[in-house]
Scaffold this motif. Sequence first.
Motif, PDB file in Angstrom:
ATOM      1  N   ILE A  14      36.018  38.707  36.512  1.00  0.00           N
ATOM      2  CA  ILE A  14      36.460  39.661  37.538  1.00  0.00           C
ATOM      3  C   ILE A  14      35.767  40.994  37.245  1.00  0.00           C
ATOM      4  N   ALA A  15      34.972  41.499  38.194  1.00  0.00           N
ATOM      5  CA  ALA A  15      34.248  42.765  37.945  1.00  0.00           C
ATOM      6  C   ALA A  15      35.242  43.909  37.803  1.00  0.00           C
ATOM      7  N   THR A  16      36.191  44.008  38.739  1.00  0.00           N
ATOM      8  CA  THR A  16      37.215  45.054  38.691  1.00  0.00           C
ATOM      9  C   THR A  16      38.563  44.411  38.987  1.00  0.00           C
ATOM     10  N   ASP A  58      44.360  25.627  30.874  1.00  0.00           N
ATOM     11  CA  ASP A  58      44.038  24.296  31.385  1.00  0.00           C
ATOM     12  C   ASP A  58      42.910  24.357  32.412  1.00  0.00           C
ATOM     13  N   ASN A  59      42.971  25.360  33.283  1.00  0.00           N
ATOM     14  CA  ASN A  59      41.993  25.451  34.376  1.00  0.00           C
ATOM     15  C   ASN A  59      41.300  26.810  34.343  1.00  0.00           C
ATOM     16  N   ARG A  60      40.149  26.856  35.019  1.00  0.00           N
ATOM     17  CA  ARG A  60      39.372  28.090  35.029  1.00  0.00           C
ATOM     18  C   ARG A  60      38.820  28.301  36.429  1.00  0.00           C
ATOM     19  N   VAL A  61      38.987  29.529  36.943  1.00  0.00           N
ATOM     20  CA  VAL A  61      38.401  29.902  38.228  1.00  0.00           C
ATOM     21  C   VAL A  61      37.446  31.052  37.959  1.00  0.00           C
ATOM     22  N   ASP A  62      36.216  30.948  38.426  1.00  0.00           N
ATOM     23  CA  ASP A  62      35.221  32.012  38.218  1.00  0.00           C
ATOM     24  C   ASP A  62      35.243  32.948  39.427  1.00  0.00           C
ATOM     25  N   ALA A  63      35.624  34.195  39.207  1.00  0.00           N
ATOM     26  CA  ALA A  63      35.690  35.156  40.318  1.00  0.00           C
ATOM     27  C   ALA A  63      34.304  35.654  40.721  1.00  0.00           C
ATOM     28  N   GLY A  64      33.292  35.275  39.980  1.00  0.00           N
ATOM     29  CA  GLY A  64      31.924  35.561  40.406  1.00  0.00           C
ATOM     30  C   GLY A  64      31.568  37.038  40.439  1.00  0.00           C
ATOM     31  N   GLY A  65      32.150  37.811  39.537  1.00  0.00           N
ATOM     32  CA  GLY A  65      31.810  39.233  39.496  1.00  0.00           C
ATOM     33  C   GLY A  65      32.357  40.012  40.685  1.00  0.00           C
ATOM     34  N   ARG A  66      33.480  39.552  41.193  1.00  0.00           N
ATOM     35  CA  ARG A  66      34.081  40.238  42.338  1.00  0.00           C
ATOM     36  C   ARG A  66      35.402  40.904  41.929  1.00  0.00           C
ATOM     37  N   ALA A  67      36.033  41.588  42.883  1.00  0.00           N
ATOM     38  CA  ALA A  67      37.254  42.358  42.580  1.00  0.00           C
ATOM     39  C   ALA A  67      38.507  41.538  42.878  1.00  0.00           C
ATOM     40  N   ALA A 362      52.302  35.743  40.647  1.00  0.00           N
ATOM     41  CA  ALA A 362      50.851  35.595  40.721  1.00  0.00           C
ATOM     42  C   ALA A 362      50.431  35.620  42.187  1.00  0.00           C
ATOM     43  N   ASP A 363      50.474  36.816  42.766  1.00  0.00           N
ATOM     44  CA  ASP A 363      50.058  37.078  44.147  1.00  0.00           C
ATOM     45  C   ASP A 363      48.774  37.895  44.056  1.00  0.00           C
ATOM     46  N   LEU A 364      47.637  37.266  44.332  1.00  0.00           N
ATOM     47  CA  LEU A 364      46.332  37.881  44.071  1.00  0.00           C
ATOM     48  C   LEU A 364      45.458  37.848  45.311  1.00  0.00           C
ATOM     49  N   THR A 365      44.689  38.900  45.478  1.00  0.00           N
ATOM     50  CA  THR A 365      43.671  38.908  46.523  1.00  0.00           C
ATOM     51  C   THR A 365      42.303  39.071  45.870  1.00  0.00           C
ATOM     52  N   LEU A 366      41.394  38.167  46.208  1.00  0.00           N
ATOM     53  CA  LEU A 366      40.016  38.215  45.699  1.00  0.00           C
ATOM     54  C   LEU A 366      39.121  38.720  46.825  1.00  0.00           C
ATOM     55  N   LEU A 367      38.377  39.779  46.549  1.00  0.00           N
ATOM     56  CA  LEU A 367      37.489  40.356  47.564  1.00  0.00           C
ATOM     57  C   LEU A 367      36.063  39.884  47.364  1.00  0.00           C
ATOM     58  N   ALA A 369      33.497  41.487  47.089  1.00  0.00           N
ATOM     59  CA  ALA A 369      32.962  42.825  46.810  1.00  0.00           C
ATOM     60  C   ALA A 369      33.261  43.103  45.339  1.00  0.00           C
ATOM     61  N   PRO A 370      32.479  43.973  44.717  1.00  0.00           N
ATOM     62  CA  PRO A 370      32.692  44.210  43.291  1.00  0.00           C
ATOM     63  C   PRO A 370      33.856  45.142  42.983  1.00  0.00           C
ATOM     64  N   SER A 371      34.371  45.845  43.993  1.00  0.00           N
ATOM     65  CA  SER A 371      35.461  46.778  43.708  1.00  0.00           C
ATOM     66  C   SER A 371      36.381  46.937  44.917  1.00  0.00           C
ATOM     67  N   HIS A 372      37.603  47.338  44.627  1.00  0.00           N
ATOM     68  CA  HIS A 372      38.610  47.582  45.665  1.00  0.00           C
ATOM     69  C   HIS A 372      38.188  48.706  46.608  1.00  0.00           C
ATOM     70  N   VAL A 373      37.295  49.592  46.155  1.00  0.00           N
ATOM     71  CA  VAL A 373      36.866  50.722  46.991  1.00  0.00           C
ATOM     72  C   VAL A 373      36.202  50.222  48.275  1.00  0.00           C
ATOM     73  N   HIS A 374      35.608  49.028  48.201  1.00  0.00           N
ATOM     74  CA  HIS A 374      34.926  48.476  49.369  1.00  0.00           C
ATOM     75  C   HIS A 374      35.878  48.256  50.543  1.00  0.00           C
ATOM     76  N   LEU A 375      37.177  48.170  50.283  1.00  0.00           N
ATOM     77  CA  LEU A 375      38.126  48.005  51.399  1.00  0.00           C
ATOM     78  C   LEU A 375      38.020  49.169  52.378  1.00  0.00           C
ATOM     79  N   ALA A 376      37.721  50.370  51.863  1.00  0.00           N
ATOM     80  CA  ALA A 376      37.542  51.535  52.743  1.00  0.00           C
ATOM     81  C   ALA A 376      36.077  51.786  53.059  1.00  0.00           C
ATOM     82  N   TYR A 377      35.218  51.445  52.109  1.00  0.00           N
ATOM     83  CA  TYR A 377      33.780  51.696  52.230  1.00  0.00           C
ATOM     84  C   TYR A 377      33.157  50.757  53.270  1.00  0.00           C
TER      85      TYR A 377
END
Length: 395
Positions: A14-16, A58-67, A362-367, A369-377
């Motif tokens: 997870i990048a951020t 047990d399991n692994r999820v790769d967020a791929g450098g995202r937020a 465990a309520d998560l949002t994966l964007l 984008a590399p950061s949460h700032v992108h939600l406004a950007y």
Amino acid sequence: MSSSTGTSTVVTNIATLVTNDPSLGDNSPLGLVQDAALVIDGDRVVWTGESSKAPATDNRVDAGGRAVLPGFVDSHSHLVFAGDRTQEFNARMSGRSYTAGGIRTTVAATRAASDEALEANLTRYLAEALRQGTTTFETKSGYGLTVADEARALRIAAAHTDEVTYLGAHIVSPDYADDPAGYVALVTGEMLDACAPHARWIDVFCEKGAFDGDQARAILTAGKARGLHPRIHANQLSYGPGVQLAVELDAASADHCTHLTDADVDALASGDTVATLLPGAEFSTRAQWPDARRLLDAGVTVSLSTDCNPGSSFTSSVPFCIALAVRDMGMTPDEAVWSATAGGARALRREDVGRLTPGAYADLTLLDAPSHVHLAYRPGVPLVTGVWRRGVRQV
Ligand code: NIG
Ligand code: FE
């Protein structure tokens, strides 16, 4: 990591990571951890930190450098309704102004709809919200305005969320046009009896054309006596007593807060009532923006929500509201993201959502984008690419 359920999952790379725990990461209110990982066990978060320190799972999820951020907590919506108000919106965009009276159109359509139609409409908008990252939502009655129609709206809402609000006092029912006192008696009497078992909250639209301060006080006080907790539509279209009444009654939230005096801001800063700002409403009614900066600078806790309803704010998109709040209400991207997650949780007096720290859901949002700032950007771009609710991937 030992698992109580036998299925622990690490989300890594997870990048951020927005944790909303200021004791973590950069020690800002968002508790930002770079190059992070998070472990889910069952429906809860059990670990957050730097990727390199993540325990085995047990399991692994790769967020791929995202937020990754907490799922949005939308603490204000009106989703039990039928019909739409396209014509009213069109008229507004041609210069007509918004009034509380438009609610009557939706009341007529909602009364005429079957239970199945109302539930199908509700679940459609909930699915829409989930795809945009919302994992906790509040919703209200308020388009029935009879004992039976309000109670059925709440029953339908309660089948889909724990955060249900009784809003029999949305406007005076058209059936009581000549007897507003009689309607207040109904809302605080027989209607309250029928509705209280299905709701956690009681709300009132305290506004010209709806209910005045004395009526609002009577309604919320009656609700409190029945074990419902207050929240208020306050100071949306004009200055008025709603915000100070909210603080006086320890309402969890005063919603809208568009027209505020200095005394209103001082009252909010001194109490535990959250100011919930709903920029979708100002957008869709071409009204002045609420001044989030003024509230934040005064030390008020601010929440951001959609107010999704067919009249004043027909958006289910928290990312859209974040972008508006940053562009037009003086919020930084960090503040807006905090308000749409931790702030929403405060407005619902919840500790178990709106943060990503051990013990929280465990309520998560994966964007994408590399950061949460992108939600406004990157306004208007569908950045939400993964959503987990209670530990289960939904999107
Ligand atoms: O939050 N302000 C009152 N209630 C809604 C509007 C409902 C409607 O116009 O149908 C609101 O904006
Ligand atoms: Fe509302």
